[in-house]
Design an enzyme around this catalytic site. Sequence first.
Site, PDB file in Angstrom:
ATOM      1  N   LYS A 269      40.343  45.440  36.206  1.00  0.00           N
ATOM      2  CA  LYS A 269      39.155  45.902  37.945  1.00  0.00           C
ATOM      3  C   LYS A 269      38.558  46.980  36.783  1.00  0.00           C
ATOM      4  O   LYS A 269      39.031  48.021  36.591  1.00  0.00           O
ATOM      5  CB  LYS A 269      39.585  45.561  38.963  1.00  0.00           C
ATOM      6  CG  LYS A 269      39.839  43.918  39.889  1.00  0.00           C
ATOM      7  CD  LYS A 269      40.068  44.386  41.531  1.00  0.00           C
ATOM      8  CE  LYS A 269      40.115  42.517  40.961  1.00  0.00           C
ATOM      9  NZ  LYS A 269      40.653  42.425  42.512  1.00  0.00           N
TER      10      LYS A 269
ATOM     11  N   ARG B  58      47.774  38.843  41.577  1.00  0.00           N
ATOM     12  CA  ARG B  58      46.528  37.469  40.696  1.00  0.00           C
ATOM     13  C   ARG B  58      46.974  38.448  39.591  1.00  0.00           C
ATOM     14  O   ARG B  58      45.080  39.435  39.373  1.00  0.00           O
ATOM     15  CB  ARG B  58      45.881  37.560  41.539  1.00  0.00           C
ATOM     16  CG  ARG B  58      44.046  36.812  41.482  1.00  0.00           C
ATOM     17  CD  ARG B  58      43.635  36.759  42.872  1.00  0.00           C
ATOM     18  NE  ARG B  58      41.768  36.126  41.999  1.00  0.00           N
ATOM     19  CZ  ARG B  58      40.717  36.593  41.374  1.00  0.00           C
ATOM     20  NH1 ARG B  58      41.307  37.662  40.504  1.00  0.00           N
ATOM     21  NH2 ARG B  58      40.275  35.592  40.961  1.00  0.00           N
TER      22      ARG B  58
HETATM   23  N1  HH2 Z   1      39.064  39.521  42.726  1.00  0.00           N
HETATM   24  C1  HH2 Z   1      38.498  38.648  41.919  1.00  0.00           C
HETATM   25  C2  HH2 Z   1      37.855  37.769  42.925  1.00  0.00           C
HETATM   26  N2  HH2 Z   1      38.605  37.170  43.709  1.00  0.00           N
HETATM   27  N3  HH2 Z   1      40.154  37.439  45.232  1.00  0.00           N
HETATM   28  C3  HH2 Z   1      42.062  38.163  46.245  1.00  0.00           C
HETATM   29  N4  HH2 Z   1      41.865  36.847  46.897  1.00  0.00           N
HETATM   30  N5  HH2 Z   1      41.848  38.926  45.319  1.00  0.00           N
HETATM   31  C4  HH2 Z   1      41.022  39.700  44.576  1.00  0.00           C
HETATM   32  O1  HH2 Z   1      41.619  40.932  43.824  1.00  0.00           O
HETATM   33  C5  HH2 Z   1      40.516  39.086  43.647  1.00  0.00           C
HETATM   34  C6  HH2 Z   1      39.838  38.538  44.332  1.00  0.00           C
HETATM   35  C7  HH2 Z   1      37.533  39.778  41.092  1.00  0.00           C
HETATM   36  O2  HH2 Z   1      38.220  39.027  39.785  1.00  0.00           O
HETATM   37  P1  HH2 Z   1      37.571  37.937  39.062  1.00  0.00           P
HETATM   38  O3  HH2 Z   1      37.745  36.682  39.732  1.00  0.00           O
HETATM   39  O4  HH2 Z   1      38.199  38.310  37.559  1.00  0.00           O
HETATM   40  O5  HH2 Z   1      36.604  38.685  38.767  1.00  0.00           O
HETATM   41  P2  HH2 Z   1      34.737  37.936  39.147  1.00  0.00           P
HETATM   42  O6  HH2 Z   1      34.622  37.476  41.193  1.00  0.00           O
HETATM   43  O7  HH2 Z   1      33.820  38.259  38.282  1.00  0.00           O
HETATM   44  O8  HH2 Z   1      35.162  36.502  39.095  1.00  0.00           O
END
Ligand code: HH2
Length: 280
Positions: free
Chosen positions: A226, A260
């Site tokens: 992040k 995660r």
């Molecule tokens: N972070 C992201 C997305 N979903 N869900 C939970 N429960 N907790 C988190 O910290 C979280 C989440 C963001 O990361 P990522 O899916 O890699 O990126 P993007 O939202 O750009 O697809």
Amino acid sequence: MVQTLQADHIQCGARVLPLDRTLIMGVLNVTPDSFYDGGRFFDHQQAMEHAERLVAEGADILDIGGESSRPGSDPVSAAEELRRVGRLIETLASNLNVPISIDTYKAETAARCLELGATMVNDITGLRDPAMREVVARHDVPAVIMHMQGEPKTMQQAPSYGDVVSDVKDFLARRACDAAAAGVRQVIVDPGIGFGKTVAHNMELLRRLQEFSDLPYPLLVGVSRKSSIGQITGASPDERLPGTLAATAIAVLNGANIVRVHDVKECKQAVQMAEAIREA
Ligand code: HH2
């Protein structure tokens, strides 16, 4: 049933996941614009291969997303989200031996993905929509209630809290009660690292994570690659694995039950070390 003691397992359909060790949730985004894996797994075959790899490396759960929630991102329709993830979820659910979580805040997307074989819902809006609570209750699957201040489009503009830990905890406790009242029987809570929070807020949440342990719910933490890691170290998303390993290990030491992550193999080793030190 309202959870009063922290559950010692989560039940995803027929699969029981004991919480006597930290579970690893592997991330797979089928989006063009996710901040790290955007565009990498837009192709069905590549997404399948990556999912298989994450499971072979030790993922206990796969979290599949069809809409980016990175700061500044635009929402997509449920139809587009389903077009991205539906077929993949159906294939993964029948071919892989781990539960599939759908990362969505849309009740329509969740309902369809649960019909296609997903057995967990990960909602970054914390089951805000009553229709989502109804879908989760009807399918009797675990749901992740995550804290976010604002919406992805604007959440990083001026995040502000009294005491970040108590504000986030109060929010999670309230949403968990609303969920229980709607018939949701399994809740997992998540402070939502990076969602409407400054670097200082995120670091304070990780440092004081243990304070979440008096909530009677398993705790999930997502810090993988992040932007806080980038802001502290200057590293680009591609270069943030070392920072991810450090932050993930500390989250485990401070009580996370589920992490995660994008890099399952590497994070599994970090988790094992943090657990060994915590239990020594
Ligand atoms: N972070 C992201 C997305 N979903 N869900 C939970 N429960 N907790 C988190 O910290 C979280 C989440 C963001 O990361 P990522 O899916 O890699 O990126 P993007 O939202 O750009 O697809």
